[in-house]
Design a protein around this motif. Sequence first.
Motif, PDB file in Angstrom:
ATOM      1  N   LEU A 120       0.838  -1.208   0.000  1.00  0.00           N
ATOM      2  CA  LEU A 120       0.000   0.000   0.000  1.00  0.00           C
ATOM      3  C   LEU A 120       0.870   1.255   0.000  1.00  0.00           C
ATOM      4  O   LEU A 120       0.600   2.231  -0.703  1.00  0.00           O
ATOM      5  CB  LEU A 120      -0.915  -0.014   1.235  1.00  0.00           C
ATOM      6  N   ARG A 121       1.955   1.219   0.760  1.00  0.00           N
ATOM      7  CA  ARG A 121       2.893   2.342   0.795  1.00  0.00           C
ATOM      8  C   ARG A 121       3.545   2.511  -0.577  1.00  0.00           C
ATOM      9  O   ARG A 121       3.655   3.632  -1.091  1.00  0.00           O
ATOM     10  CB  ARG A 121       3.952   2.087   1.885  1.00  0.00           C
ATOM     11  N   PHE A 122       3.941   1.421  -1.203  1.00  0.00           N
ATOM     12  CA  PHE A 122       4.618   1.499  -2.502  1.00  0.00           C
ATOM     13  C   PHE A 122       3.667   1.955  -3.602  1.00  0.00           C
ATOM     14  O   PHE A 122       4.010   2.808  -4.423  1.00  0.00           O
ATOM     15  CB  PHE A 122       5.199   0.122  -2.855  1.00  0.00           C
ATOM     16  N   VAL A 123       2.437   1.432  -3.610  1.00  0.00           N
ATOM     17  CA  VAL A 123       1.513   1.684  -4.716  1.00  0.00           C
ATOM     18  C   VAL A 123       0.747   2.994  -4.527  1.00  0.00           C
ATOM     19  O   VAL A 123       0.512   3.726  -5.486  1.00  0.00           O
ATOM     20  CB  VAL A 123       0.543   0.481  -4.875  1.00  0.00           C
ATOM     21  N   GLN A 124       0.342   3.302  -3.306  1.00  0.00           N
ATOM     22  CA  GLN A 124      -0.487   4.502  -3.075  1.00  0.00           C
ATOM     23  C   GLN A 124       0.139   5.514  -2.130  1.00  0.00           C
ATOM     24  O   GLN A 124      -0.496   6.522  -1.799  1.00  0.00           O
ATOM     25  CB  GLN A 124      -1.857   4.084  -2.522  1.00  0.00           C
ATOM     26  N   ASN A 125       1.347   5.231  -1.655  1.00  0.00           N
ATOM     27  CA  ASN A 125       2.005   6.076  -0.663  1.00  0.00           C
ATOM     28  C   ASN A 125       1.087   6.387   0.520  1.00  0.00           C
ATOM     29  O   ASN A 125       0.956   7.526   0.960  1.00  0.00           O
ATOM     30  CB  ASN A 125       2.528   7.366  -1.300  1.00  0.00           C
ATOM     31  N   ASP A 126       0.433   5.337   1.014  1.00  0.00           N
ATOM     32  CA  ASP A 126      -0.558   5.480   2.079  1.00  0.00           C
ATOM     33  C   ASP A 126      -0.294   4.421   3.158  1.00  0.00           C
ATOM     34  O   ASP A 126       0.436   3.461   2.927  1.00  0.00           O
ATOM     35  CB  ASP A 126      -1.953   5.291   1.455  1.00  0.00           C
ATOM     36  N   PHE A 127      -0.875   4.626   4.344  1.00  0.00           N
ATOM     37  CA  PHE A 127      -0.748   3.660   5.438  1.00  0.00           C
ATOM     38  C   PHE A 127      -2.046   3.617   6.225  1.00  0.00           C
ATOM     39  O   PHE A 127      -2.659   4.655   6.450  1.00  0.00           O
ATOM     40  CB  PHE A 127       0.406   4.053   6.384  1.00  0.00           C
ATOM     41  N   GLN A 128      -2.476   2.421   6.619  1.00  0.00           N
ATOM     42  CA  GLN A 128      -3.663   2.277   7.469  1.00  0.00           C
ATOM     43  C   GLN A 128      -3.278   1.598   8.770  1.00  0.00           C
ATOM     44  O   GLN A 128      -2.689   0.518   8.754  1.00  0.00           O
ATOM     45  CB  GLN A 128      -4.747   1.453   6.750  1.00  0.00           C
ATOM     46  N   GLU A 129      -3.621   2.241   9.871  1.00  0.00           N
ATOM     47  CA  GLU A 129      -3.214   1.765  11.206  1.00  0.00           C
ATOM     48  C   GLU A 129      -3.758   0.363  11.502  1.00  0.00           C
ATOM     49  O   GLU A 129      -3.052  -0.473  12.044  1.00  0.00           O
ATOM     50  CB  GLU A 129      -3.686   2.770  12.259  1.00  0.00           C
ATOM     51  N   ASN A 130      -5.004   0.111  11.163  1.00  0.00           N
ATOM     52  CA  ASN A 130      -5.577  -1.217  11.440  1.00  0.00           C
ATOM     53  C   ASN A 130      -6.050  -1.868  10.160  1.00  0.00           C
ATOM     54  O   ASN A 130      -7.237  -1.894   9.853  1.00  0.00           O
ATOM     55  CB  ASN A 130      -6.735  -1.107  12.434  1.00  0.00           C
ATOM     56  N   LYS A 131      -5.075  -2.365   9.448  1.00  0.00           N
ATOM     57  CA  LYS A 131      -5.385  -2.921   8.144  1.00  0.00           C
ATOM     58  C   LYS A 131      -6.044  -4.288   8.300  1.00  0.00           C
ATOM     59  O   LYS A 131      -5.610  -5.115   9.089  1.00  0.00           O
ATOM     60  CB  LYS A 131      -4.089  -3.045   7.335  1.00  0.00           C
ATOM     61  N   GLU A 132      -7.123  -4.520   7.541  1.00  0.00           N
ATOM     62  CA  GLU A 132      -7.816  -5.816   7.650  1.00  0.00           C
ATOM     63  C   GLU A 132      -6.949  -6.906   7.001  1.00  0.00           C
ATOM     64  O   GLU A 132      -6.268  -6.648   6.006  1.00  0.00           O
ATOM     65  CB  GLU A 132      -9.215  -5.738   7.014  1.00  0.00           C
ATOM     66  N   PRO A 133      -6.960  -8.116   7.587  1.00  0.00           N
ATOM     67  CA  PRO A 133      -6.122  -9.196   7.036  1.00  0.00           C
ATOM     68  C   PRO A 133      -6.527  -9.535   5.597  1.00  0.00           C
ATOM     69  O   PRO A 133      -7.695  -9.442   5.235  1.00  0.00           O
ATOM     70  CB  PRO A 133      -6.412 -10.386   7.944  1.00  0.00           C
ATOM     71  N   THR A 134      -5.540  -9.920   4.812  1.00  0.00           N
ATOM     72  CA  THR A 134      -5.778 -10.314   3.426  1.00  0.00           C
ATOM     73  C   THR A 134      -6.382 -11.718   3.401  1.00  0.00           C
ATOM     74  O   THR A 134      -5.923 -12.603   4.118  1.00  0.00           O
ATOM     75  CB  THR A 134      -4.436 -10.326   2.658  1.00  0.00           C
ATOM     76  N   ILE A 135      -7.401 -11.902   2.605  1.00  0.00           N
ATOM     77  CA  ILE A 135      -7.976 -13.240   2.436  1.00  0.00           C
ATOM     78  C   ILE A 135      -7.488 -13.771   1.091  1.00  0.00           C
ATOM     79  O   ILE A 135      -7.643 -13.094   0.070  1.00  0.00           O
ATOM     80  CB  ILE A 135      -9.532 -13.188   2.416  1.00  0.00           C
ATOM     81  N   GLY A 136      -6.910 -14.970   1.105  1.00  0.00           N
ATOM     82  CA  GLY A 136      -6.405 -15.531  -0.149  1.00  0.00           C
ATOM     83  C   GLY A 136      -5.210 -14.746  -0.641  1.00  0.00           C
ATOM     84  O   GLY A 136      -4.106 -14.925  -0.176  1.00  0.00           O
ATOM     85  N   ALA A 137      -5.436 -13.838  -1.568  1.00  0.00           N
ATOM     86  CA  ALA A 137      -4.362 -12.978  -2.054  1.00  0.00           C
ATOM     87  C   ALA A 137      -4.972 -11.757  -2.734  1.00  0.00           C
ATOM     88  O   ALA A 137      -6.111 -11.800  -3.181  1.00  0.00           O
ATOM     89  CB  ALA A 137      -3.478 -13.728  -3.044  1.00  0.00           C
ATOM     90  N   ALA A 138      -4.195 -10.683  -2.779  1.00  0.00           N
ATOM     91  CA  ALA A 138      -4.629  -9.475  -3.479  1.00  0.00           C
ATOM     92  C   ALA A 138      -3.662  -9.221  -4.625  1.00  0.00           C
ATOM     93  O   ALA A 138      -2.490  -9.608  -4.550  1.00  0.00           O
ATOM     94  CB  ALA A 138      -4.643  -8.301  -2.510  1.00  0.00           C
ATOM     95  N   PHE A 139      -4.158  -8.578  -5.671  1.00  0.00           N
ATOM     96  CA  PHE A 139      -3.327  -8.297  -6.849  1.00  0.00           C
ATOM     97  C   PHE A 139      -3.264  -6.794  -7.081  1.00  0.00           C
ATOM     98  O   PHE A 139      -4.292  -6.122  -7.117  1.00  0.00           O
ATOM     99  CB  PHE A 139      -3.924  -8.994  -8.073  1.00  0.00           C
ATOM    100  N   LEU A 140      -2.064  -6.268  -7.213  1.00  0.00           N
ATOM    101  CA  LEU A 140      -1.893  -4.843  -7.483  1.00  0.00           C
ATOM    102  C   LEU A 140      -0.772  -4.666  -8.505  1.00  0.00           C
ATOM    103  O   LEU A 140       0.092  -5.525  -8.626  1.00  0.00           O
ATOM    104  CB  LEU A 140      -1.475  -4.084  -6.218  1.00  0.00           C
ATOM    105  N   THR A 141      -0.792  -3.552  -9.207  1.00  0.00           N
ATOM    106  CA  THR A 141       0.317  -3.289 -10.120  1.00  0.00           C
ATOM    107  C   THR A 141       0.898  -1.907  -9.835  1.00  0.00           C
ATOM    108  O   THR A 141       0.202  -1.016  -9.341  1.00  0.00           O
ATOM    109  CB  THR A 141      -0.121  -3.311 -11.600  1.00  0.00           C
ATOM    110  N   GLN A 142       2.177  -1.770 -10.111  1.00  0.00           N
ATOM    111  CA  GLN A 142       2.834  -0.476  -9.972  1.00  0.00           C
ATOM    112  C   GLN A 142       4.042  -0.429 -10.896  1.00  0.00           C
ATOM    113  O   GLN A 142       4.794  -1.391 -11.011  1.00  0.00           O
ATOM    114  CB  GLN A 142       3.249  -0.249  -8.517  1.00  0.00           C
ATOM    115  N   LYS A 143       4.211   0.707 -11.554  1.00  0.00           N
ATOM    116  CA  LYS A 143       5.364   0.864 -12.442  1.00  0.00           C
ATOM    117  C   LYS A 143       6.538   1.430 -11.669  1.00  0.00           C
ATOM    118  O   LYS A 143       6.358   2.155 -10.695  1.00  0.00           O
ATOM    119  CB  LYS A 143       5.016   1.778 -13.608  1.00  0.00           C
ATOM    120  N   CYS A 144       7.709   1.098 -12.113  1.00  0.00           N
ATOM    121  CA  CYS A 144       8.931   1.541 -11.463  1.00  0.00           C
ATOM    122  C   CYS A 144       9.899   1.933 -12.571  1.00  0.00           C
ATOM    123  O   CYS A 144      10.257   1.112 -13.405  1.00  0.00           O
ATOM    124  CB  CYS A 144       9.483   0.375 -10.638  1.00  0.00           C
ATOM    125  N   ARG A 145      10.264   3.222 -12.620  1.00  0.00           N
ATOM    126  CA  ARG A 145      11.124   3.691 -13.709  1.00  0.00           C
ATOM    127  C   ARG A 145      12.581   3.724 -13.268  1.00  0.00           C
ATOM    128  O   ARG A 145      12.917   4.356 -12.277  1.00  0.00           O
ATOM    129  CB  ARG A 145      10.681   5.086 -14.159  1.00  0.00           C
TER     130      ARG A 145
END
Length: 200
Positions: free
Chosen positions: A24-49
Amino acid sequence: PQKPFQTKLVLLGEAAVGKSSVVLRFVQNDFQENKEPTIGAAFLTQKCRLEDRLIKFEIWDTAGQERFHSLAPMYYRNAQASAVIYDVTKASSFEKAKSWVKELQRQANPNIVIALVGNKIDLLGRTESVEESTAQGEEDDETATATPEAGASSSLRAVPKDEAEAYAKESGLLFFETSAKTGEGVVEVFTEIAKKIPID
Ligand code: GDP
Ligand code: MG
């Protein structure tokens, strides 16, 4: 325009070490204090130049719970990169990280780039600086040095940095310490992985 080079990256590690928070920090530069646990898996993309290339990370953020362990090979199969995360305040999470590294080295793509990441270093900041400053002599007010700021929590480091670093070196891994909370070190993890991805 440059065509991005797609790189499949899988995040592994014990539950609650901060895998989803690092992403979340890498993709959205954000942080959540009480993040809900991931179920199974989550998919995200981010470019890196980088100077010479554009990498598009396709990130599989897995659930750390033991009951999801059997799903992991589905995510690391064909992965070019993996970040194996532990919590620097929790020794068992480092042992779990080492077992993930072993599993990857046995079962994943032999060329996989693996980064070992000790997360939550923000929890140590206060404690470690107190240890250093007491060596230089007494402050005028001892409670001021020994007491964390109001509202700040501090924990003891459970995984020495030099021990983790030595393990990473002998196992051929990249090594980082991060805080998803403050953002420290997070971009470096992905940038250094990106630099190591072979492109042809
Ligand atoms: P995951 O199960 O590995 O995906 O862990 P999460 O990302 O869900 O994080 C578990 C808990 O730890 C959440 O309450 C997060 O807010 C917290 N957390 C994650 N990263 C950090 C960090 O760098 N510092 C601190 N202080 N808390 C963190
Ligand atoms: Mg998660």
